[in-house]
Design a protein around this motif. Structure first.
Motif, PDB file in Angstrom:
ATOM      1  N   PHE A 192       0.802  -1.241   0.060  1.00 23.94           N
ATOM      2  CA  PHE A 192       0.317  -0.121   0.036  1.00 23.94           C
ATOM      3  C   PHE A 192       0.748   1.321   0.167  1.00 23.94           C
ATOM      4  O   PHE A 192       0.609   2.262  -0.590  1.00 23.94           O
ATOM      5  CB  PHE A 192      -0.916  -0.105   1.304  1.00 23.94           C
ATOM      6  CG  PHE A 192      -1.943  -1.233   1.217  1.00 23.94           C
ATOM      7  CD1 PHE A 192      -2.416  -1.407  -0.196  1.00 23.94           C
ATOM      8  CD2 PHE A 192      -2.333  -1.755   2.235  1.00 23.94           C
ATOM      9  CE1 PHE A 192      -3.682  -2.407  -0.245  1.00 23.94           C
ATOM     10  CE2 PHE A 192      -3.483  -2.776   2.241  1.00 23.94           C
ATOM     11  CZ  PHE A 192      -3.935  -3.313   1.031  1.00 23.94           C
ATOM     12  N   ILE A 218       0.771   4.231  -2.849  1.00 27.83           N
ATOM     13  CA  ILE A 218       0.721   5.571  -2.713  1.00 27.83           C
ATOM     14  C   ILE A 218       1.856   6.532  -3.230  1.00 27.83           C
ATOM     15  O   ILE A 218       1.639   7.458  -3.764  1.00 27.83           O
ATOM     16  CB  ILE A 218       0.580   5.965  -1.045  1.00 27.83           C
ATOM     17  CG1 ILE A 218      -0.754   5.419  -0.299  1.00 27.83           C
ATOM     18  CG2 ILE A 218       0.772   7.478  -0.632  1.00 27.83           C
ATOM     19  CD1 ILE A 218      -1.806   6.255  -0.846  1.00 27.83           C
ATOM     20  N   ALA A 239      -4.807   5.874  -5.404  1.00 32.40           N
ATOM     21  CA  ALA A 239      -5.424   6.009  -3.882  1.00 32.40           C
ATOM     22  C   ALA A 239      -6.738   5.494  -3.414  1.00 32.40           C
ATOM     23  O   ALA A 239      -6.873   4.751  -2.528  1.00 32.40           O
ATOM     24  CB  ALA A 239      -5.308   7.402  -3.648  1.00 32.40           C
ATOM     25  N   VAL A 240      -7.791   5.586  -4.487  1.00 32.95           N
ATOM     26  CA  VAL A 240      -9.130   4.913  -4.015  1.00 32.95           C
ATOM     27  C   VAL A 240      -9.089   3.393  -4.001  1.00 32.95           C
ATOM     28  O   VAL A 240      -9.467   2.853  -2.892  1.00 32.95           O
ATOM     29  CB  VAL A 240     -10.154   5.625  -5.060  1.00 32.95           C
ATOM     30  CG1 VAL A 240     -11.230   4.617  -4.943  1.00 32.95           C
ATOM     31  CG2 VAL A 240     -10.253   6.750  -4.989  1.00 32.95           C
ATOM     32  N   CYS A 241      -8.278   2.785  -4.735  1.00 37.27           N
ATOM     33  CA  CYS A 241      -8.233   1.431  -4.755  1.00 37.27           C
ATOM     34  C   CYS A 241      -7.469   1.186  -3.570  1.00 37.27           C
ATOM     35  O   CYS A 241      -7.844  -0.045  -2.978  1.00 37.27           O
ATOM     36  CB  CYS A 241      -7.373   0.995  -6.083  1.00 37.27           C
ATOM     37  SG  CYS A 241      -8.444   0.906  -7.365  1.00 37.27           S
ATOM     38  N   ILE A 242      -6.599   1.677  -3.134  1.00 36.45           N
ATOM     39  CA  ILE A 242      -5.809   1.516  -1.782  1.00 36.45           C
ATOM     40  C   ILE A 242      -6.707   1.583  -0.649  1.00 36.45           C
ATOM     41  O   ILE A 242      -6.807   0.540   0.292  1.00 36.45           O
ATOM     42  CB  ILE A 242      -4.425   2.377  -1.690  1.00 36.45           C
ATOM     43  CG1 ILE A 242      -3.565   1.656  -2.729  1.00 36.45           C
ATOM     44  CG2 ILE A 242      -4.030   2.219  -0.065  1.00 36.45           C
ATOM     45  CD1 ILE A 242      -2.430   2.678  -2.838  1.00 36.45           C
ATOM     46  N   VAL A 243      -7.538   2.762  -0.627  1.00 32.65           N
ATOM     47  CA  VAL A 243      -8.456   2.696   0.604  1.00 32.65           C
ATOM     48  C   VAL A 243      -9.468   1.684   0.632  1.00 32.65           C
ATOM     49  O   VAL A 243      -9.695   0.977   1.882  1.00 32.65           O
ATOM     50  CB  VAL A 243      -9.168   4.137   0.308  1.00 32.65           C
ATOM     51  CG1 VAL A 243     -10.305   4.197   1.585  1.00 32.65           C
ATOM     52  CG2 VAL A 243      -8.056   5.309   0.783  1.00 32.65           C
ATOM     53  N   VAL A 244     -10.035   1.188  -0.622  1.00 32.35           N
ATOM     54  CA  VAL A 244     -11.120   0.166  -0.670  1.00 32.35           C
ATOM     55  C   VAL A 244     -10.369  -1.149  -0.197  1.00 32.35           C
ATOM     56  O   VAL A 244     -10.995  -1.959   0.566  1.00 32.35           O
ATOM     57  CB  VAL A 244     -11.575   0.019  -2.119  1.00 32.35           C
ATOM     58  CG1 VAL A 244     -12.262  -1.138  -2.059  1.00 32.35           C
ATOM     59  CG2 VAL A 244     -12.486   1.272  -2.253  1.00 32.35           C
ATOM     60  N   MET A 261      -7.763  -1.698   1.668  1.00 31.31           N
ATOM     61  CA  MET A 261      -7.457  -1.651   3.269  1.00 31.31           C
ATOM     62  C   MET A 261      -8.713  -1.626   4.203  1.00 31.31           C
ATOM     63  O   MET A 261      -8.854  -2.565   5.057  1.00 31.31           O
ATOM     64  CB  MET A 261      -6.789  -0.113   3.560  1.00 31.31           C
ATOM     65  CG  MET A 261      -5.251  -0.227   2.919  1.00 31.31           C
ATOM     66  SD  MET A 261      -4.625   1.237   3.345  1.00 31.31           S
ATOM     67  CE  MET A 261      -3.980   1.037   5.201  1.00 31.31           C
ATOM     68  N   PHE A 262      -9.608  -1.320   3.734  1.00 26.86           N
ATOM     69  CA  PHE A 262     -11.109  -1.519   4.125  1.00 26.86           C
ATOM     70  C   PHE A 262     -11.416  -2.705   4.196  1.00 26.86           C
ATOM     71  O   PHE A 262     -11.904  -3.557   5.069  1.00 26.86           O
ATOM     72  CB  PHE A 262     -12.335  -0.538   3.682  1.00 26.86           C
ATOM     73  CG  PHE A 262     -13.551  -0.660   4.180  1.00 26.86           C
ATOM     74  CD1 PHE A 262     -13.732  -0.173   5.477  1.00 26.86           C
ATOM     75  CD2 PHE A 262     -14.484  -1.242   3.531  1.00 26.86           C
ATOM     76  CE1 PHE A 262     -14.821  -0.432   6.061  1.00 26.86           C
ATOM     77  CE2 PHE A 262     -15.695  -1.788   4.056  1.00 26.86           C
ATOM     78  CZ  PHE A 262     -16.037  -1.022   5.324  1.00 26.86           C
ATOM     79  N   HIS A 269      -9.381  -5.055   6.391  1.00 25.26           N
ATOM     80  CA  HIS A 269      -9.919  -4.778   7.859  1.00 25.26           C
ATOM     81  C   HIS A 269     -11.110  -5.720   8.120  1.00 25.26           C
ATOM     82  O   HIS A 269     -11.112  -6.128   9.353  1.00 25.26           O
ATOM     83  CB  HIS A 269     -10.015  -3.139   8.076  1.00 25.26           C
ATOM     84  CG  HIS A 269     -10.982  -2.906   9.227  1.00 25.26           C
ATOM     85  ND1 HIS A 269      -9.972  -2.957  10.566  1.00 25.26           N
ATOM     86  CD2 HIS A 269     -12.006  -2.607   9.664  1.00 25.26           C
ATOM     87  CE1 HIS A 269     -10.866  -2.686  11.438  1.00 25.26           C
ATOM     88  NE2 HIS A 269     -11.958  -2.401  11.067  1.00 25.26           N
TER      89      HIS A 269
END
Length: 178
Positions: free
Chosen positions: A52, A56, A149-154, A156-157, A160
């Motif tokens: 990740f 970034i 960035a959006v793909c990384i956030v998704v 990571m979610f 989680h």
């Protein structure tokens, strides 16, 4: 972006020789150095953080290139920085795949997972090309960075949620190996 650098190089007034050098031999060498660095980083901070984090970094390189003056030097440095961060990401991705495949039928699972890893290359090349043709180079670079960035956030979610639902399995394939 690696698949479109040559097509957008005229926006930076990069000469054909410069484009050949920085998208060819130097790109490969710098990406290889990034792979070695990425393996080292993944061993130190964990595979997911390396993956990740490199994503970034790739996004930041794209956005910084979009904001910098369009000069041949900016093109060269930006393309090579992109190659290095891609190399880091390749190493981290390989580490994730190696952890995920386990031991049984390893070569089949490795080939399958790595082939899925090529899908983003295809759709991002198509998206980058479309955005460039309709909105220009700056928007293409911003879109590349924002999409990453959006793909990384998704992702990571999702990780989680997986870790929260299956704590016993989190030590194996999802969490960072220690």
């Amino acid at each position: 972006m690696n698949n479109v650098w040559s097509a957008v190089a005229p926006d930076w007034r990069a000469s054909p020789d410069m484009v050949a050098l920085v998208t060819g031999v130097l790109n490969g060498v710098i990406a290889a150095v990034g792979c070695v660095a990425g393996g080292w980083i993944a061993d130190r901070i964990g595979i997911w953080w390396a993956y990740f984090g490199s994503g970034i970094a790739i996004a930041l390189v794209a956005v910084v290139m979009a904001m910098m003056p369009r000069t041949p030097n900016t093109f060269s440095l930006g393309v090579l920085a992109y190659a290095f961060t891609n190399g880091v990401a390749y190493a981290a991705f390989s580490a994730i795949v190696l952890v995920a495949i386990g031991r049984g039928a390893a070569s089949t699972k490795y080939a399958t997972l790595c082939s899925f890893g090529n899908l983003p290359v295809v759709y991002m090349t198509a998206l980058d090309g479309w955005v460039h043709d309709h909105f220009g180079t700056g928007w293409m670079l911003h879109t590349d960075g924002l999409t990453g960035a959006v793909c990384i956030v998704v992702a990571m979610f999702v990780l989680h949620l997986i870790n929260r639902r299956t704590p016993a399995a989190s030590g194996a394939a999802v969490a960072n190996p220690a």
